[in-house]
Motif scaffolding. Structure first.
Motif, mmCIF file in Angstrom:
data_model
loop_
_atom_site.group_PDB
_atom_site.id
_atom_site.type_symbol
_atom_site.label_atom_id
_atom_site.label_comp_id
_atom_site.label_asym_id
_atom_site.label_seq_id
_atom_site.Cartn_x
_atom_site.Cartn_y
_atom_site.Cartn_z
ATOM 1 N N GLU A 83 0.838 -1.202 0.000
ATOM 2 C CA GLU A 83 0.000 0.000 0.000
ATOM 3 C C GLU A 83 0.875 1.256 0.000
ATOM 4 O OE1 GLU A 83 -3.769 1.783 -0.007
ATOM 5 O OE2 GLU A 83 -3.310 -0.359 -0.053
ATOM 6 N N PRO A 84 0.626 2.191 -0.923
ATOM 7 C CA PRO A 84 1.392 3.443 -0.917
ATOM 8 C C PRO A 84 1.148 4.248 0.362
ATOM 9 C CG PRO A 84 0.292 3.140 -3.020
ATOM 10 C CD PRO A 84 -0.263 2.104 -2.082
ATOM 11 N N SER A 85 2.155 4.966 0.785
ATOM 12 C CA SER A 85 2.048 5.898 1.901
ATOM 13 C C SER A 85 1.803 7.285 1.316
ATOM 14 C CB SER A 85 3.352 5.875 2.699
ATOM 15 O OG SER A 85 3.360 6.899 3.656
ATOM 16 N N THR A 86 0.809 7.990 1.832
ATOM 17 C CA THR A 86 0.465 9.302 1.274
ATOM 18 C C THR A 86 0.254 10.325 2.383
ATOM 19 O OG1 THR A 86 -1.925 8.887 1.299
ATOM 20 C CG2 THR A 86 -0.721 8.218 -0.681
ATOM 21 N N ARG A 87 0.414 11.578 2.011
ATOM 22 C CA ARG A 87 0.040 12.692 2.870
ATOM 23 C C ARG A 87 -0.069 13.931 2.012
ATOM 24 N NH1 ARG A 87 5.004 11.983 6.281
ATOM 25 N NH2 ARG A 87 6.541 12.131 4.671
ATOM 26 N N ILE A 88 -0.885 14.865 2.476
ATOM 27 C CA ILE A 88 -1.054 16.147 1.790
ATOM 28 C C ILE A 88 -0.457 17.209 2.704
ATOM 29 C CG2 ILE A 88 -2.702 17.830 0.902
ATOM 30 C CD1 ILE A 88 -4.529 15.427 0.227
ATOM 31 N N ILE A 89 0.458 18.000 2.137
ATOM 32 C CA ILE A 89 1.161 19.009 2.924
ATOM 33 C C ILE A 89 1.000 20.386 2.279
ATOM 34 C CG2 ILE A 89 2.830 17.338 3.801
ATOM 35 C CD1 ILE A 89 4.858 18.542 1.790
ATOM 36 N N GLU A 90 1.257 21.406 3.056
ATOM 37 C CA GLU A 90 1.226 22.779 2.582
ATOM 38 C C GLU A 90 2.633 23.368 2.667
ATOM 39 O OE1 GLU A 90 -1.073 26.960 3.575
ATOM 40 O OE2 GLU A 90 -0.873 25.450 5.155
ATOM 41 N N THR A 91 3.083 23.982 1.590
ATOM 42 C CA THR A 91 4.372 24.677 1.600
ATOM 43 C C THR A 91 4.178 26.019 2.292
ATOM 44 O OG1 THR A 91 5.051 23.607 -0.449
ATOM 45 C CG2 THR A 91 6.210 25.633 0.152
ATOM 46 N N VAL A 92 4.995 26.268 3.298
ATOM 47 C CA VAL A 92 4.876 27.526 4.036
ATOM 48 C C VAL A 92 6.040 28.466 3.771
ATOM 49 C CG1 VAL A 92 3.393 26.585 5.829
ATOM 50 C CG2 VAL A 92 5.869 26.492 6.111
ATOM 51 N N ALA A 93 7.135 27.952 3.189
ATOM 52 C CA ALA A 93 8.259 28.816 2.839
ATOM 53 C C ALA A 93 9.137 28.113 1.815
ATOM 54 C CB ALA A 93 9.087 29.160 4.069
ATOM 55 N N ILE A 94 9.658 28.895 0.899
ATOM 56 C CA ILE A 94 10.673 28.429 -0.053
ATOM 57 C C ILE A 94 11.756 29.483 -0.067
ATOM 58 C CG2 ILE A 94 11.210 27.913 -2.466
ATOM 59 C CD1 ILE A 94 8.314 27.054 -2.845
ATOM 60 N N GLU A 95 12.987 29.060 0.094
ATOM 61 C CA GLU A 95 14.083 30.006 0.102
ATOM 62 C C GLU A 95 15.213 29.453 -0.760
ATOM 63 O OE1 GLU A 95 17.051 32.097 3.333
ATOM 64 O OE2 GLU A 95 15.047 31.468 3.949
ATOM 65 N N ASN A 96 15.769 30.287 -1.591
ATOM 66 C CA ASN A 96 16.889 29.907 -2.434
ATOM 67 C C ASN A 96 18.180 30.232 -1.689
ATOM 68 O OD1 ASN A 96 18.584 29.217 -4.485
ATOM 69 N ND2 ASN A 96 18.067 30.941 -5.797
ATOM 70 N N VAL A 97 18.952 29.220 -1.396
ATOM 71 C CA VAL A 97 20.208 29.402 -0.678
ATOM 72 C C VAL A 97 21.336 28.975 -1.621
ATOM 73 C CG1 VAL A 97 21.564 28.762 1.335
ATOM 74 C CG2 VAL A 97 19.072 28.909 1.495
ATOM 75 N N ALA A 98 22.114 29.930 -2.068
ATOM 76 C CA ALA A 98 23.201 29.657 -2.989
ATOM 77 C C ALA A 98 24.433 30.425 -2.527
ATOM 78 C CB ALA A 98 22.827 30.081 -4.416
ATOM 79 N N ALA A 99 25.600 29.959 -2.959
ATOM 80 C CA ALA A 99 26.854 30.606 -2.571
ATOM 81 C C ALA A 99 26.860 32.088 -2.915
ATOM 82 C CB ALA A 99 28.033 29.895 -3.235
ATOM 83 N N ALA A 100 26.338 32.458 -4.057
ATOM 84 C CA ALA A 100 26.327 33.867 -4.472
ATOM 85 C C ALA A 100 25.458 34.704 -3.530
ATOM 86 C CB ALA A 100 25.815 34.001 -5.892
ATOM 87 N N ASP A 101 24.384 34.109 -2.989
ATOM 88 C CA ASP A 101 23.510 34.844 -2.073
ATOM 89 C C ASP A 101 24.192 35.146 -0.743
ATOM 90 O OD1 ASP A 101 21.508 34.723 -3.957
ATOM 91 O OD2 ASP A 101 20.549 32.962 -3.080
ATOM 92 N N ARG A 102 25.224 34.394 -0.403
ATOM 93 C CA ARG A 102 25.920 34.586 0.863
ATOM 94 C C ARG A 102 27.223 35.350 0.672
ATOM 95 N NH1 ARG A 102 26.589 28.797 2.658
ATOM 96 N NH2 ARG A 102 26.176 28.381 0.500
ATOM 97 N N GLY A 103 27.454 35.852 -0.511
ATOM 98 C CA GLY A 103 28.669 36.612 -0.773
ATOM 99 C C GLY A 103 29.878 35.729 -1.016
ATOM 100 N N LEU A 104 29.673 34.441 -1.241
ATOM 101 C CA LEU A 104 30.779 33.509 -1.499
ATOM 102 C C LEU A 104 30.907 33.264 -2.997
ATOM 103 C CD1 LEU A 104 29.932 30.884 1.245
ATOM 104 C CD2 LEU A 104 31.530 32.776 1.418
ATOM 105 N N ARG A 105 32.110 33.027 -3.435
ATOM 106 C CA ARG A 105 32.343 32.737 -4.860
ATOM 107 C C ARG A 105 33.272 31.572 -4.986
ATOM 108 N NH1 ARG A 105 29.177 35.871 -8.297
ATOM 109 N NH2 ARG A 105 28.563 37.617 -7.086
#
Length: 105
Positions: A83-105
């Motif tokens: 039997e498959p396992s299922t659930r319905i969820i709500e996204t409450v936040a999405i954040e893009n975390v990348a080296a360039a966003d933190r001032g790193l190169r």
């Protein structure tokens, strides 16, 4: 965004993928906006699927149709193990975390 998460073991991933790609419930017409298919690196017979919807009602309806029309009698049933396992969820936040966003190169 509302996401329907599904996890299950499959007999054969390629067989499952062909059944999934046949789209027996017409995902676009059912309100699915996007989907992601994943599987563990060390478990090729296990599938994790996330389907995004605009509303909870659309996700609940689609899940009901999967359970009653597809998994029990439909085209993907031979590919499923247990039997498959299922659930319905709500996204409450999405954040893009990348080296360039933190001032790193």
């Amino acid at each position: 965004m509302i996401t329907l998460q599904i996890e299950h073991q499959v007999r054969d991933f390629d067989m499952w993928r062909r059944a999934f790609d046949s789209d027996p419930l017409d995902r676009a017409a059912s309100g699915v906006r996007s989907f992601r298919i994943s599987r563990p690196l060390d478990q090729q017979d296990y599938v994790m699927l996330e389907m995004d919807f605009d509303t909870q009602a659309a996700a609940v309806d689609f899940l009901g149709r999967l359970q009653n029309d597809t998994w029990k009698t439909g085209v993907t049933a031979p590919a499923l193990v247990g039997e498959p396992s299922t659930r319905i969820i709500e996204t409450v936040a999405i954040e893009n975390v990348a080296a360039a966003d933190r001032g790193l190169r």
